[in-house]
Motif scaffolding. Sequence first.
Motif, short mmCIF file in Angstrom:
data_model
loop_
_atom_site.label_atom_id
_atom_site.label_comp_id
_atom_site.label_asym_id
_atom_site.label_seq_id
_atom_site.Cartn_x
_atom_site.Cartn_y
_atom_site.Cartn_z
N SER A 184 0.67 -1.16 0.25
CA SER A 184 -0.11 0.07 0.00
C SER A 184 0.72 1.41 -0.14
O SER A 184 0.33 1.90 -0.10
CB SER A 184 -0.89 -0.47 1.40
N ALA A 185 2.01 1.23 -0.33
CA ALA A 185 2.83 1.81 0.01
C ALA A 185 3.16 2.59 -1.60
O ALA A 185 2.97 2.16 -2.33
CB ALA A 185 4.14 2.02 0.48
N SER A 186 3.45 3.91 -1.77
CA SER A 186 3.58 4.53 -3.31
C SER A 186 5.44 5.35 -3.29
O SER A 186 5.51 4.94 -4.45
CB SER A 186 2.53 6.10 -3.27
N ARG A 187 5.72 5.32 -2.11
CA ARG A 187 7.10 6.15 -2.22
C ARG A 187 7.52 5.27 -1.31
O ARG A 187 7.59 5.69 0.22
CB ARG A 187 7.01 7.44 -2.71
N VAL A 188 9.03 4.72 -1.85
CA VAL A 188 9.62 4.14 -0.77
C VAL A 188 11.21 4.45 -0.64
O VAL A 188 12.04 4.47 -1.23
CB VAL A 188 9.86 2.40 -1.11
N LEU A 189 11.95 4.61 0.56
CA LEU A 189 13.54 5.49 0.89
C LEU A 189 13.64 4.15 1.18
O LEU A 189 14.04 3.23 1.85
CB LEU A 189 12.92 6.99 1.13
N SER B 197 25.74 11.57 -1.38
CA SER B 197 25.29 13.11 0.20
C SER B 197 24.41 12.05 1.11
O SER B 197 23.30 10.58 0.73
CB SER B 197 24.45 13.94 -0.67
N ALA B 198 24.85 12.51 2.05
CA ALA B 198 24.01 11.45 3.75
C ALA B 198 22.50 12.32 3.88
O ALA B 198 22.69 13.62 3.40
CB ALA B 198 24.84 10.91 4.39
N LEU B 199 21.74 11.63 4.92
CA LEU B 199 20.58 12.54 5.09
C LEU B 199 21.16 13.30 6.34
O LEU B 199 21.95 13.85 6.74
CB LEU B 199 19.26 11.50 5.61
N THR B 200 20.42 14.40 5.86
CA THR B 200 21.11 15.44 7.48
C THR B 200 20.36 14.61 9.42
O THR B 200 20.99 15.20 9.65
CB THR B 200 19.72 16.85 7.32
N ARG C 166 4.30 2.63 7.62
CA ARG C 166 4.48 2.90 6.44
C ARG C 166 3.53 4.42 7.12
O ARG C 166 2.20 4.35 7.85
CB ARG C 166 3.07 2.11 5.31
N GLU C 167 4.14 5.91 6.87
CA GLU C 167 3.74 6.75 7.49
C GLU C 167 4.19 7.67 6.65
O GLU C 167 5.95 7.90 6.66
CB GLU C 167 3.68 6.70 8.96
N PRO C 168 3.51 8.57 5.63
CA PRO C 168 4.44 9.43 4.59
C PRO C 168 5.59 9.99 6.16
O PRO C 168 5.21 11.41 7.24
CB PRO C 168 3.47 11.16 4.86
N PHE C 169 6.43 11.40 5.55
CA PHE C 169 7.62 11.81 5.78
C PHE C 169 8.47 12.44 5.10
O PHE C 169 8.57 12.25 3.96
CB PHE C 169 8.52 11.38 6.65
N SER C 170 9.04 12.98 5.38
CA SER C 170 10.19 13.35 3.72
C SER C 170 11.51 13.85 4.86
O SER C 170 11.62 14.39 6.70
CB SER C 170 9.97 14.83 3.82
N VAL C 171 12.62 13.71 4.12
CA VAL C 171 14.32 14.25 4.36
C VAL C 171 14.95 14.59 3.71
O VAL C 171 14.01 15.22 2.38
CB VAL C 171 14.23 12.54 4.84
N THR C 172 16.06 15.52 3.56
CA THR C 172 16.79 16.23 3.08
C THR C 172 18.63 16.06 3.06
O THR C 172 18.74 15.23 4.27
CB THR C 172 16.86 17.85 3.69
N THR C 173 18.74 16.01 1.96
CA THR C 173 19.88 14.91 2.10
C THR C 173 20.92 16.57 2.31
O THR C 173 20.70 17.85 1.81
CB THR C 173 20.74 14.31 0.62
N GLU C 174 22.69 16.24 3.22
CA GLU C 174 23.03 16.92 2.28
C GLU C 174 23.78 18.09 1.45
O GLU C 174 24.14 19.28 1.39
CB GLU C 174 24.64 16.60 3.66
N ALA C 175 22.59 17.36 0.24
CA ALA C 175 23.31 18.11 -0.87
C ALA C 175 21.99 18.95 -1.34
O ALA C 175 21.60 20.21 -1.96
CB ALA C 175 23.25 17.46 -2.23
N GLY C 176 20.85 19.44 -0.07
CA GLY C 176 20.16 20.10 -0.05
C GLY C 176 18.53 19.43 -0.85
O GLY C 176 17.66 20.42 -1.16
N VAL C 177 18.86 17.80 -1.31
CA VAL C 177 17.85 17.62 -1.98
C VAL C 177 16.65 16.88 -1.13
O VAL C 177 16.90 16.47 -0.36
CB VAL C 177 18.04 16.15 -2.69
#
Length: 367
Positions: A129-134, A195-198, A208-219
């Motif tokens: 049921s996930a749409s985006r997997v990291l 680039s690692a995650l900040t 399964r729960e929406p979240f956001s992360v950012t890389t050290e490169a700003g992505v």
Amino acid sequence: MGSTVAIVGGGYGGAALARQLDPDFDVVLIDPRDAFVHTVAALRGLVDAEWAERIYFGYDGLFTRGRHLRDHAVAVDAGGVTTADGTGVAADYVVLATGSSYPYPAKPDTENSADSQTRHADTRAELASASRVLLLGAGPVGLELAGEITEQWPQTEVVVVDPADDVLGGRYLPGLRDALREQLTARGVRLELGSALTEPPSVPPGVREPFSVTTEAGVRIEADLWFRCYGVVPVSDMLHGELAAARRPDGHVEVDEFLRVAGASNVFAVGDVTAVPEPKRSKAASEHAAVVAANIRSLAAGRPAEHTYRPGEDAVLVPLGSTGGASQVPGPEGPIVLGAAETARYKGDDLLLGRFADLFSASADKG
């Protein structure tokens, strides 16, 4: 021969060794799990319910005279093993085959096979049921998991993040990395490398729960499920007495060319836990077991250890689902790269299941 051999750990090396020595020795295999786990196929078991039932084999199939003692080893020395419930196993020969730990789902995080299957089923439902997997880690596990997910659910967006500049760390040929990158890109997998995650995701892995992360490169990356695909840790903290000095700061155990633990003539180690400088693979663990079995037979017959082990060459098989992937294997004039078809022939379709079904006298079609 009548001697007792205590084998601590029932993974690839420990199980192979138990099977080889069982006809002639009193083998005690000490492992807290109720069954052997064919971890080579664990990621296929994560996405495929049928496979989830096929990767477990009961230890009884190894023995005609030996036994499986289901407990944790808390102290290992040259005289034997003490388990968590206080049981002492005196032994003429001791073999450390404890392997390594690794984050779920590459290795199950429970010691009961039924619980592991339930855990896989729960995670599979979350994935479906996930749409985006990291996936954090672009080594063999991260790439293989990306391949399994995209084969089972082609519509799922998969992002792989790693601080390394390219996929698949280690001393591998550029052609291998190129082949894997090309196939992953064709499957729609997004690679965020260099680039690692900040900071880590704010939700637990596998939930399964929406979240956001950012890389050290700003992505910025948005997803609703993630897994950690790095972090091998050798399991060796039970070494006591004179054996403790053989344990390196990284947890690996120093062995000599006969695979004896440094400082002991009757204690050996096999598999991932050893400091042997080679890729940690099931094949290497099985080869270690053959050497140690031969050396224990020599010692029991009153001869010195006679069989040496030569570290294997850099080699890796990385399936991407049942039909994709790439591999590096030894060739007559040096290492060569195999493409998707050859990799599937070696590992992809069957994931070596038949070989280990034979070891445990079981059927590869079970489940």
